[in-house]
Design an enzyme around this catalytic site. Structure first.
Site, mmCIF file in Angstrom:
data_model
loop_
_atom_site.group_PDB
_atom_site.id
_atom_site.type_symbol
_atom_site.label_atom_id
_atom_site.label_comp_id
_atom_site.label_asym_id
_atom_site.label_seq_id
_atom_site.Cartn_x
_atom_site.Cartn_y
_atom_site.Cartn_z
ATOM 1 N N SER A 112 2.870 0.727 6.857
ATOM 2 C CA SER A 112 3.673 0.617 5.633
ATOM 3 C C SER A 112 4.034 2.027 5.233
ATOM 4 O O SER A 112 3.335 2.984 5.599
ATOM 5 C CB SER A 112 2.854 -0.029 4.509
ATOM 6 O OG SER A 112 3.433 0.209 3.238
ATOM 7 N N TYR A 134 -4.152 -1.029 -1.782
ATOM 8 C CA TYR A 134 -3.234 -1.261 -0.654
ATOM 9 C C TYR A 134 -2.928 0.047 0.074
ATOM 10 O O TYR A 134 -2.956 0.123 1.308
ATOM 11 C CB TYR A 134 -1.949 -1.891 -1.174
ATOM 12 C CG TYR A 134 -0.933 -2.211 -0.098
ATOM 13 C CD1 TYR A 134 -1.105 -3.302 0.737
ATOM 14 C CD2 TYR A 134 0.216 -1.432 0.053
ATOM 15 C CE1 TYR A 134 -0.169 -3.610 1.715
ATOM 16 C CE2 TYR A 134 1.151 -1.730 1.026
ATOM 17 C CZ TYR A 134 0.955 -2.827 1.856
ATOM 18 O OH TYR A 134 1.895 -3.121 2.829
#
Length: 268
Positions: free
Chosen positions: A146, A159
């Site tokens: 990501s 995250y």
């Protein structure tokens, strides 16, 4: 004359392949000539994909936090297709951009464990279960990272930490598994998918309508695009193919150019 496909004859396992980027990659791999096993949680979606792709796909219902699910996927793939060339560790969950300040104290442990168990432990288990078979084919592993694996504000602290951990996992496994297995990653930027925050953080998420979210994503990268899941397919196909036989320990940043954003608003 039949046009050569870059993944002709390859066999892949894709975790989290029932929606979003995982589904897009699985579809593209089949289009490029591969046979694909999808490990996912939604029995309804797995059945629909099996019906759509028939002999080109195998679906396994399982939980990526359970080593037995990865073992089952590998064993069934070998039984059905005879070998394994590619593992795409894609399954992941999100924290909904919940900041440290907004993290609910009563859910801290649950939120951390859930996100790290799926995003990090799930990838480690997938690699462990597949490694021996990938050695036999000189195959490769591709992790979905990501933009938050490299830059802040791509999620909340949990995250973001999990995606940084995946970058470390890629580098360590690329070192350990060479020369037989290549290990790489793809780092998507903001992408329009159905991913939402895990349930215990839902009440702490700032609500935003889909159109505003899309505009916000596009405004953050130099190419000014809010990516669709399939926009990342090329990176996954390249890394899975023999055209990438000299590439390992690398993450392709498919994020609209976040690394060259520069200083916003500065003109000279």
């Amino acid at each position: 004359m039949k046009v050569a496909q870059s993944l002709d004859g390859k066999v892949a396992i894709v975790t989290g392949g029932t929606n979003g980027i995982g589904e897009a990659v699985a579809r593209e791999y089949i289009q490029q000539g591969a046979k694909v096993c999808i490990l996912g949680r939604s029995e309804e979606k797995l059945n629909a994909l099996q019906e759509e792709f028939k002999d080109n796909i195998l679906t396994v219902k399982g939980d990526v936090t359970k080593y037995s699910s990865h073992q089952e996927a590998v064993q069934k793939t070998l039984k059905r297709f005879g070998k394994l060339d590619i593992l795409v560790s894609n399954a992941g969950v999100f924290d909904g951009f919940v900041t440290l300040e907004r993290l609910p104290e009563e859910h801290l442990d649950e939120a951390f464990s859930t996100i790290f168990d799926i995003n990090v432990k799930g990838g480690l288990m997938a690699a462990k279960a597949a490694a021996e078979e990938l050695k036999k084919t000189k195959g490769n592993i591709i992790f979905t990272v990501s933009n938050s694996g490299f830059y802040p504000n791509g999620g909340g602290p949990i995250y973001t930490a999990s995606k940084h951990a995946i970058v470390g996992l890629i580098r360590e496994l690329a070192y350990e598994l060479a020369p037989e297995i290549r290990v790489n990653g793809v780092s998507p930027g903001g992408t329009i998918t159905e991913i939402t925050a895990i349930s215990c953080l839902q009440d702490s998420v700032k609500k935003i309508d889909p159109e505003t979210r899309k505009k916000n994503i596009a405004s953050r990268n130099p190419l000014q695009i809010a990516q669709e899941a399939s926009d990342h397919n090329g990176a996954y196909v390249l890394l899975a193919s023999d055209n990438a036989k000299a590439i390992t320990g690398t993450v392709i940043e498919s994020d609209g150019g976040l690394g060259v954003r520069g200083m916003p608003g500065m003109t000279f």
